[in-house]
Design a protein around this motif. Structure first.
Motif, mmCIF file in Angstrom:
data_model
loop_
_atom_site.group_PDB
_atom_site.id
_atom_site.type_symbol
_atom_site.label_atom_id
_atom_site.label_comp_id
_atom_site.label_asym_id
_atom_site.label_seq_id
_atom_site.Cartn_x
_atom_site.Cartn_y
_atom_site.Cartn_z
ATOM 1 N N LEU A 289 0.831 -1.205 0.000
ATOM 2 C CA LEU A 289 0.000 0.000 0.000
ATOM 3 C C LEU A 289 0.863 1.253 0.000
ATOM 4 C CD1 LEU A 289 -2.752 1.444 0.264
ATOM 5 C CD2 LEU A 289 -2.473 1.267 2.750
ATOM 6 N N PHE A 290 1.872 1.311 0.856
ATOM 7 C CA PHE A 290 2.644 2.539 0.986
ATOM 8 C C PHE A 290 3.542 2.796 -0.219
ATOM 9 C CE2 PHE A 290 1.300 2.462 5.397
ATOM 10 C CZ PHE A 290 1.065 3.810 5.616
ATOM 11 N N TYR A 291 3.981 1.755 -0.906
ATOM 12 C CA TYR A 291 4.707 1.990 -2.146
ATOM 13 C C TYR A 291 3.795 2.709 -3.142
ATOM 14 C CZ TYR A 291 6.636 1.389 -6.757
ATOM 15 O OH TYR A 291 7.075 1.644 -8.037
ATOM 16 N N ALA A 292 2.566 2.242 -3.255
ATOM 17 C CA ALA A 292 1.622 2.871 -4.186
ATOM 18 C C ALA A 292 1.368 4.323 -3.808
ATOM 19 C CB ALA A 292 0.315 2.092 -4.211
ATOM 20 N N MET A 293 1.257 4.600 -2.498
ATOM 21 C CA MET A 293 1.019 5.978 -2.075
ATOM 22 C C MET A 293 2.239 6.856 -2.355
ATOM 23 S SD MET A 293 -2.088 5.848 -1.156
ATOM 24 C CE MET A 293 -2.179 4.680 -2.529
ATOM 25 N N SER A 294 3.430 6.324 -2.158
ATOM 26 C CA SER A 294 4.639 7.080 -2.465
ATOM 27 C C SER A 294 4.685 7.450 -3.947
ATOM 28 C CB SER A 294 5.882 6.265 -2.092
ATOM 29 O OG SER A 294 5.948 6.054 -0.700
ATOM 30 N N CYS A 295 4.241 6.534 -4.790
ATOM 31 C CA CYS A 295 4.199 6.820 -6.231
ATOM 32 C C CYS A 295 3.272 7.983 -6.544
ATOM 33 C CB CYS A 295 3.756 5.577 -7.002
ATOM 34 S SG CYS A 295 4.972 4.254 -7.040
ATOM 35 N N GLU A 296 2.148 8.066 -5.833
ATOM 36 C CA GLU A 296 1.203 9.156 -6.056
ATOM 37 C C GLU A 296 1.801 10.492 -5.617
ATOM 38 O OE1 GLU A 296 -1.912 8.665 -7.630
ATOM 39 O OE2 GLU A 296 -0.840 6.774 -7.967
ATOM 40 N N TYR A 297 2.415 10.515 -4.459
ATOM 41 C CA TYR A 297 2.986 11.767 -3.953
ATOM 42 C C TYR A 297 4.176 12.219 -4.787
ATOM 43 C CZ TYR A 297 -0.035 12.106 0.119
ATOM 44 O OH TYR A 297 -1.141 12.253 0.942
ATOM 45 N N ARG A 298 5.025 11.284 -5.209
ATOM 46 C CA ARG A 298 6.170 11.700 -6.011
ATOM 47 C C ARG A 298 5.735 12.176 -7.396
ATOM 48 N NH1 ARG A 298 8.897 5.717 -7.007
ATOM 49 N NH2 ARG A 298 7.808 5.217 -8.962
ATOM 50 N N ALA A 299 4.660 11.600 -7.944
ATOM 51 C CA ALA A 299 4.163 12.043 -9.246
ATOM 52 C C ALA A 299 3.651 13.479 -9.169
ATOM 53 C CB ALA A 299 3.061 11.109 -9.738
ATOM 54 N N ALA A 300 2.986 13.823 -8.063
ATOM 55 C CA ALA A 300 2.495 15.189 -7.893
ATOM 56 C C ALA A 300 3.661 16.167 -7.780
ATOM 57 C CB ALA A 300 1.598 15.273 -6.656
ATOM 58 N N LEU A 301 4.701 15.787 -7.049
ATOM 59 C CA LEU A 301 5.888 16.635 -6.961
ATOM 60 C C LEU A 301 6.536 16.800 -8.329
ATOM 61 C CD1 LEU A 301 7.543 15.262 -3.691
ATOM 62 C CD2 LEU A 301 6.615 17.560 -4.001
ATOM 63 N N ALA A 302 6.661 15.710 -9.065
ATOM 64 C CA ALA A 302 7.293 15.768 -10.383
ATOM 65 C C ALA A 302 6.541 16.712 -11.314
ATOM 66 C CB ALA A 302 7.354 14.369 -10.998
ATOM 67 N N HIS A 303 5.220 16.683 -11.246
ATOM 68 C CA HIS A 303 4.409 17.566 -12.083
ATOM 69 C C HIS A 303 4.657 19.023 -11.730
ATOM 70 C CE1 HIS A 303 0.712 19.865 -13.028
ATOM 71 N NE2 HIS A 303 0.756 19.158 -14.153
ATOM 72 N N ASN A 304 4.609 19.341 -10.448
ATOM 73 C CA ASN A 304 4.791 20.737 -10.031
ATOM 74 C C ASN A 304 6.196 21.249 -10.313
ATOM 75 O OD1 ASN A 304 2.177 20.651 -8.963
ATOM 76 N ND2 ASN A 304 2.780 21.809 -7.144
ATOM 77 N N ARG A 305 7.174 20.371 -10.148
ATOM 78 C CA ARG A 305 8.566 20.776 -10.304
ATOM 79 C C ARG A 305 9.042 20.722 -11.763
ATOM 80 N NH1 ARG A 305 11.942 20.380 -5.993
ATOM 81 N NH2 ARG A 305 13.490 19.149 -7.139
ATOM 82 N N ASN A 306 8.152 20.259 -12.648
ATOM 83 C CA ASN A 306 8.523 20.077 -14.055
ATOM 84 C C ASN A 306 9.797 19.255 -14.167
ATOM 85 O OD1 ASN A 306 8.198 20.363 -16.856
ATOM 86 N ND2 ASN A 306 9.461 22.215 -16.912
ATOM 87 N N HIS A 307 9.824 18.175 -13.376
ATOM 88 C CA HIS A 307 11.002 17.314 -13.283
ATOM 89 C C HIS A 307 10.529 15.866 -13.457
ATOM 90 C CE1 HIS A 307 15.148 16.527 -11.474
ATOM 91 N NE2 HIS A 307 14.633 15.321 -11.589
ATOM 92 N N PRO A 308 10.498 15.356 -14.684
ATOM 93 C CA PRO A 308 10.012 13.996 -14.915
ATOM 94 C C PRO A 308 10.728 12.971 -14.053
ATOM 95 C CG PRO A 308 10.317 15.137 -16.988
ATOM 96 C CD PRO A 308 10.905 16.023 -15.926
ATOM 97 N N LEU A 309 10.004 11.954 -13.626
ATOM 98 C CA LEU A 309 10.560 10.943 -12.730
ATOM 99 C C LEU A 309 11.732 10.188 -13.352
ATOM 100 C CD1 LEU A 309 7.176 9.536 -11.368
ATOM 101 C CD2 LEU A 309 8.816 10.933 -10.095
ATOM 102 N N GLU A 310 11.812 10.195 -14.667
ATOM 103 C CA GLU A 310 12.882 9.451 -15.349
ATOM 104 C C GLU A 310 14.173 10.255 -15.489
ATOM 105 O OE1 GLU A 310 8.876 8.244 -16.192
ATOM 106 O OE2 GLU A 310 9.867 10.154 -16.692
ATOM 107 N N THR A 311 14.145 11.543 -15.157
ATOM 108 C CA THR A 311 15.314 12.398 -15.352
ATOM 109 C C THR A 311 16.438 12.024 -14.387
ATOM 110 O OG1 THR A 311 13.897 14.235 -16.047
ATOM 111 C CG2 THR A 311 16.150 14.784 -15.378
ATOM 112 N N ARG A 312 17.644 11.881 -14.908
ATOM 113 C CA ARG A 312 18.803 11.555 -14.081
ATOM 114 C C ARG A 312 19.965 12.473 -14.431
ATOM 115 N NH1 ARG A 312 15.121 9.270 -12.519
ATOM 116 N NH2 ARG A 312 14.852 7.104 -11.829
ATOM 117 N N ARG A 313 20.777 12.766 -13.434
ATOM 118 C CA ARG A 313 21.985 13.552 -13.626
ATOM 119 C C ARG A 313 23.206 12.644 -13.808
ATOM 120 N NH1 ARG A 313 22.126 18.483 -9.986
ATOM 121 N NH2 ARG A 313 21.331 16.951 -8.496
#
Length: 320
Positions: A289-313
């Protein structure tokens, strides 16, 4: 593949498993922690250990041998130290199950029992978290008997629907969280029990790796042994409230956080439906359950930050 048959075949060959080793890196390692926790809590005949792959190779446990089972996971199937760990365990005489999403990868080798899993966010029971819980439930049941066997099986049948409903429940909350904290200086993730490594994973994988945000993880039971001294406004806490035996630790840390800062979010497994799973085994479903919730919260951050989850340095970009 069928977990019952996999374990039956291993026990037919080995007669008994004395040690289970869970071996992986990063997010794949996070996925294995719940099953390790299950063995430690429920088995009286099996010792369980949890290793990052390179440490397992560099400093292998002396007990690793003919009565051992190594469960080795790499999503890509080609993580070099993980593939090396699988071969090393096999060379030492252990039964080796490799879990990977990638058929034809380094982990997909005839030397191992290979479980190629699909990747479907709506069916996390088919992910390494669900697979390993199913495998370890079968191992304990077949080797020594397990009173909660049927309840785990029932839980595996319910968890996908629980996760789907929980995603809908938190959707608006994730947007509000991202609007408020998308540029937080640091986020502390707090959790306990089988869910402890979900706090770890959210910090190191979702926030640090995928969003380049400063983050750290705190065990709810250790919060009062140092970390609570930095609790103040402007420092953000993501409190995971587990269902089951360890919930009192989460309640205690949350109570203090609420008293000393307004900068926190609470993700509560009971409120999100995990109470539908039998109390005697519910602890082991928190990670899914908590993995799924973490995915939801990180997706919202990625959207606001204009930082796709796949981006790597650095990852996959430079030599390391």
């Amino acid at each position: 593949m069928d977990a019952k048959k996999v374990i039956s075949d291993i026990l037919a060959e080995k007669k008994e498993i004395k040690d289970v080793y869970f071996v992986a890196c990063g997010g794949s390692l996070v996925d294995l922690y719940g099953a390790d926790y299950f063995i430690k809590a429920e088995s009286s005949t099996i010792h369980s250990s949890f290793y990052t792959s390179k440490e397992f190779v560099l400093n292998p446990p002396k007990q690793l041998g003919e009565k051992s089972l190594a469960i080795v996971c790499s999503h890509s199937g080609n993580t070099p130290e993980t593939v090396e760990a699988a071969h090393m365990a096999k060379d030492r005489g252990a039964a080796v199950i490799t879990l990977t999403h990638a058929a034809g990868s380094g982990c997909d080798n005839d030397r191992f029992i290979v479980w190629v899993y699909p990747w479907d966010d709506d069916e996390l029971v088919l992910s390494p978290m669900g697979i390993t819980l199913d495998l370890m439930t079968e191992l304990v049941q077949q080797q020594e008997g397990f009173a909660g066997y049927e309840h785990v099986k029932e839980g595996l049948g319910k968890i996908s629907a629980i996760v789907k409903a929980a995603r809908e429940t938190v959707h608006e909350r994730t947007i509000a969280f991202a609007d408020k904290y998308d540029h937080a200086s640091i986020i502390y993730t707090v959790g306990s029990g089988a869910n402890w490594f979900q706090a770890y994973g959210l910090a190191i994988c979702s926030l640090m790796e995928m969003q380049w945000m400063h983050a750290s993880y705190i065990h709810s039971g250790e919060y009062f042994h140092g970390p609570f001294e930095v609790t103040e406004k402007g420092v953000v806490y993501y409190q995971m409230m587990s269902a089951g035996k360890n919930r009192p630790m989460d309640e205690r840390s949350l109570k203090f956080i609420k008293e000393h800062t307004d900068d926190y979010v609470v993700v509560d497994a009971v409120e999100l439906g995990l109470g539908a799973i039998s109390e005697d085994v519910v602890d082991y479903f928190n990670p899914i359950l908590f993995y799924a919730m973490s995915c939801e919260y990180r997706a919202a951050l990625a959207h606001n930050r204009n930082h796709p989850l796949e981006t790597r340095r650095y990852m996959g970009k430079v030599a390391y």
